[in-house]
Design an enzyme around this catalytic site. Structure first.
Site, short mmCIF file in Angstrom:
data_model
loop_
_atom_site.label_atom_id
_atom_site.label_comp_id
_atom_site.label_asym_id
_atom_site.label_seq_id
_atom_site.Cartn_x
_atom_site.Cartn_y
_atom_site.Cartn_z
N ASP A 181 27.25 19.24 36.34
CA ASP A 181 26.02 19.83 35.68
C ASP A 181 25.54 18.59 34.57
O ASP A 181 26.58 17.90 34.23
CB ASP A 181 25.93 21.12 35.10
CG ASP A 181 26.26 22.15 36.13
OD1 ASP A 181 25.89 21.86 37.26
OD2 ASP A 181 26.69 23.19 35.62
N TYR A 220 31.11 27.19 41.99
CA TYR A 220 30.28 27.04 40.84
C TYR A 220 31.00 27.75 39.57
O TYR A 220 31.05 29.30 39.61
CB TYR A 220 28.87 27.65 41.12
CG TYR A 220 28.18 26.83 42.09
CD1 TYR A 220 27.32 25.67 41.71
CD2 TYR A 220 27.82 27.44 43.39
CE1 TYR A 220 26.39 25.09 42.62
CE2 TYR A 220 27.05 26.71 44.25
CZ TYR A 220 26.35 25.54 44.02
OH TYR A 220 25.81 25.00 44.98
#
Ligand SMILES: [Zn+2]
Ligand SMILES: [Zn+2]
Length: 451
Positions: A268, A410
């Site tokens: 990210d 994730y």
């Protein structure tokens, strides 16, 4: 003895005025280690001797031998002169190749190609060609008319012989059929030479030491790169990116025309990439320079980014590696450090954390595509393994976790639960809403097993 060669060639040379290459090429699959010009020359010697015997014994005329001996064959020409001093050599072009295979023509092409390629650094090359269809058709018809069974194609003959001459101009480079640095295409229809420099692929790993930097360059959503008020006329959503820092010095040094950055997955924007870094391949199209000083470039990347991005270069690679790092190895195991903030304080008794640690060790997680990426990723449920889950530090409302898991999991959703889309989740087990406030990738492993 019935002679196959004699019987097949005689009717052919009655019709065709051929150069040595075009005669020899009709038997190009016989004997290795000879050029077709050598084969043709040998056949002409043989035929001319046959003719001379016949001539001496029976006083046969010039007839069909004149065109045979006068193209590309001075020995035959001298012999003919001996008996027919007034005969004129036939200097018309070869009826098969139109003299595209003549040495002087090939040499002139090689010289021109050599001049055109002077700006390029390369160690391997390949020659290709585009022939006028008439020439190819003509040879096909000839081959079936005269039942030549051992012939080679005119294009491969041309490409190889031109390659040999080019090698004498470029002694440091060799012919490579699989992965040549440079491909020359000689277009005999347009009378032009095209040079293609195959891409350079550089394999390395990057570290991103500061948060807030995307891996790839993001064009401004409003102006799509033109520059507007929204993006402060930069054309970009973020001022910097790993892609730009890592790619630009390579692009400049290789003098290419464009570049691409292929990462093995991505973290990210707000996560750092630490440890030994994440694998990437940089692809430079049409490079002029191939011998790059990796050490200097790595230093430039670090300097240009003020130490925000660092790279280590493993060396040159190929397109297969790009596919590999983008697909297979993106499943490779990763280690993360996550700082998790709790919405409510932990109960005084911390033993719940120990239970959770055990439950999350070696567990399969079912994850539906997270809400935050649903707009760009297909909605599906994926299963990923968490192999290790440890508490590094815990206060009443902040916990630092060390997590090792399969690539593609994730982590933020593993913690928050993503409104029930990730099962099980840390927050769910704890019974307290929790979010990741700081995330670092601390290792990208070399396989799906975290060894
Ligand atoms: Zn020819
Ligand atoms: Zn803009």
């Amino acid at each position: 003895m019935e002679s196959y060669l004699f019987n097949t060639i005689l009717p052919f040379i009655e019709k065709h005025h051929v150069c040595n290459s075009c005669l020899g090429r009709q038997f190009g699959n016989l004997l290795t280690g000879l050029s077709n010009a050598d084969r043709g020359s040998a056949l002409k010697i043989f035929l001319a001797m046959e003719w001379e015997i016949n001539h001496r014994q029976a006083k046969t005329g010039l007839s069909n031998i004149s065109s045979l001996v006068s193209k590309d064959f001075s020995v035959g020409e001298q012999s003919v002169r001996r008996y027919f001093p007034d005969s004129e050599p036939n200097s018309l072009p070869c009826t098969i190749c139109q003299d595209f295979l003549s040495y002087p023509f090939l040499e002139s092409l090689a010289k021109e190609a050599h001049d055109l390629v002077s700006e390029y650094e390369f160690s391997t090359f390949l020659v290709g060609s585009k022939f006028p269809p008439g020439i190819i058709d003509n040879e096909d018809i000839t081959r079936s008319t005269f039942s030549f069974e051992y012939g080679e194609s005119i294009k491969s003959d041309f490409n190889r012989e031109l390659g040999k001459i080019l090698s004498t101009f470029i002694p440091d480079a060799t012919v490579d059929f699989k992965a040549p640095d440079i491909v020359f295409t000689f277009d005999l229809i347009q009378n032009s030479i095209d040079i293609k420099s195959n891409p350079l692929f550089i394999l390395g790993r990057y570290r991103k030491l500061e948060r807030g930097i995307p891996q790839s360059k993001w064009f401004c959503r409003k102006c799509r790169g033109v520059g507007c008020n929204h993006c402060n006329f930069t054309g970009k959503m973020y001022q910097d990116s790993v892609e730009e820092y890592a790619t630009t010095p390579f692009f400049n040094a290789a003098k290419g025309i464009s570049s691409k950055f292929h990462g093995s997955g991505r973290e990210d924007i707000d996560a750092r990439m630490l440890g030994t870094g994440r694998p990437f391949v940089i692809e430079i199209s049409e490079p002029k320079i191939r011998n790059l000083d990796f050490k200097t470039i790595a230093k430039q990347i670090s300097d240009n980014s003020n130490g925000k991005v660092e790279v280590t270069i493993e060396g040159l690679t190929n397109r297969t590696k790009v596919r590999e790092i983008k697909t297979r190895s993106s499943r490779n195991a990763k280690a993360y450090r996550a700082v998790v903030t709790l919405e409510k304080s932990l109960p005084d008794n911390h033993s719940i954390l120990e239970t959770i640690t055990e439950e999350f060790t070696n567990i399969l997680i079912q994850q539906r595509t997270p809400i935050r990426v649903a707009h760009r990723r297909a909605d599906k449920i994926r299963t990923r393994r968490v192999s290790s889950f440890q508490i590094e530090k815990a206060t009443k409302d902040e916990i630092t976790l060390h997590i090792v898991c399969e690539g593609g999991l994730y982590v933020k959703e593993l913690i928050s639960g993503d409104q029930g889309r990730t099962q099980p989740s840390f927050s769910g087990k704890l019974g307290i809403p929790a979010v990741v406030t700081k995330l670092d990738v601390i290792e990208v492993f070399k396989s799906t097993d975290p060894i």
